[in-house]
Design an enzyme around this catalytic site. Structure first.
Site, PDB file in Angstrom:
ATOM      1  N   GLU A   9       0.873  -1.176   0.000  1.00  0.00           N
ATOM      2  CA  GLU A   9       0.000   0.000   0.000  1.00  0.00           C
ATOM      3  C   GLU A   9       0.909   1.225   0.000  1.00  0.00           C
ATOM      4  OE1 GLU A   9      -3.120  -0.261  -0.509  1.00  0.00           O
ATOM      5  OE2 GLU A   9      -3.295  -2.417  -0.133  1.00  0.00           O
ATOM      6  N   HIS A  57      -7.177   2.426   1.617  1.00  0.00           N
ATOM      7  CA  HIS A  57      -6.584   1.502   2.595  1.00  0.00           C
ATOM      8  C   HIS A  57      -6.824   1.893   4.051  1.00  0.00           C
ATOM      9  CE1 HIS A  57      -3.520   4.609   2.691  1.00  0.00           C
ATOM     10  NE2 HIS A  57      -3.081   4.303   1.478  1.00  0.00           N
ATOM     11  N   HIS A 152      -8.475  -1.985   1.453  1.00  0.00           N
ATOM     12  CA  HIS A 152      -7.293  -2.706   0.997  1.00  0.00           C
ATOM     13  C   HIS A 152      -6.296  -2.815   2.149  1.00  0.00           C
ATOM     14  CE1 HIS A 152      -7.805  -1.947  -3.586  1.00  0.00           C
ATOM     15  NE2 HIS A 152      -8.975  -2.069  -2.977  1.00  0.00           N
ATOM     16  N   ASP A 157      -4.485  -8.614   1.213  1.00  0.00           N
ATOM     17  CA  ASP A 157      -4.517  -8.755  -0.244  1.00  0.00           C
ATOM     18  C   ASP A 157      -3.538  -9.818  -0.724  1.00  0.00           C
ATOM     19  OD1 ASP A 157      -6.376  -6.780  -0.116  1.00  0.00           O
ATOM     20  OD2 ASP A 157      -5.263  -5.285  -1.256  1.00  0.00           O
TER      21      ASP A 157
END
Length: 235
Positions: A9, A57, A152, A157
């Protein structure tokens, strides 16, 4: 074969504009099985996070203020991924950010110099041309539960991508069965195909059935001028 599923991220989308990595998540596979080994770090990016990125995120600049810098974990990360085949969704994005972070940390390595890279986005486009191939879309296509992915997250993920990758390449079941479960399945299958004590029943044609069959062959022989294959091959 050792593989590492990797996701990041970031503070924003453009590495060229100085955006940085704020989270790294890795999941280890050996011979297409999850080992339980992971690598997960939150990082202080030393710059603000775009609001649009936070919406994706959920991470804010304040939340990461006390986290380590990338330079602090660079060697540890390289040790974890070193020699493995990296599996990344949209690899150009993540590898570009990692290369930039390694450069800023004065490490000098580039991702593709220490690992082979498989891009699951390119792989999905080859397998499912003209379809949506985001991680969420692939989870739906392969019936992988991503209901916990409200935001996210690099480790989450990576875990989902591991399941997607194995499903896409023909090994989804290897994630869902541990050894004890696999043993029970094999035992059940063995019981299901055990035919000990069974007798094969042979039913012979009756005289009427044989007579009707021969009459049918006479018709075929006449129509084909003697070419009834049944009588040629079996009589």
């Amino acid at each position: 074969m050792r593989q590492v599923i990797l996701d990041t991220e970031t503070t924003g989308l453009e590495v060229e504009k100085g955006h940085r990595i704020i989270e790294i998540g890795c999941v280890e596979l050996v011979n297409r099985r999850r080992t339980g080994n992971t690598f997960h770090r939150y990082l202080n990016p030393e710059r603000p996070i775009d609001e649009a990125a936070t919406e994706v995120h959920g991470l804010t600049t304040a939340m990461l203020a006390d986290k380590p810098l990338f330079a602090d974990i660079a060697e540890e990360l390289l040790e974890f991924i070193g020699g493995a085949e990296l599996v990344i969704h949209n690899a150009e994005f993540d590898a570009g950010f990692l290369d930039q972070e390694l450069k800023l940390a004065s490490v000098g390595s580039r991702v593709k110099e220490c690992c082979e890279v498989i891009d699951t986005l390119l792989l999905a486009r080859q397998i499912h041309p003209g379809q949506r191939n985001s991680l969420d879309a692939l989870c739906r296509r392969y019936q992988i539960d991503n209901s916990g992915r409200d935001l996210h997250g690099a480790l989450l993920d990576a875990q989902l991508l591991a399941e997607v990758y194995l499903a896409m390449t023909g090994g989804q079941g290897e994630l869902s069965l541990d050894r004890s479960e696999a043993g029970r399945v094999a035992e059940t299958a063995a019981r299901q195909i055990n035919r000990d004590g069974l007798r094969l029943v042979v039913r012979k044609a009756s005289a009427d059935e044989i007579s009707a069959h021969e009459a049918c062959l006479d018709v075929v022989a006449e129509a084909s001028k003697g070419g009834a294959l049944w009588r040629q091959d079996f009589h």
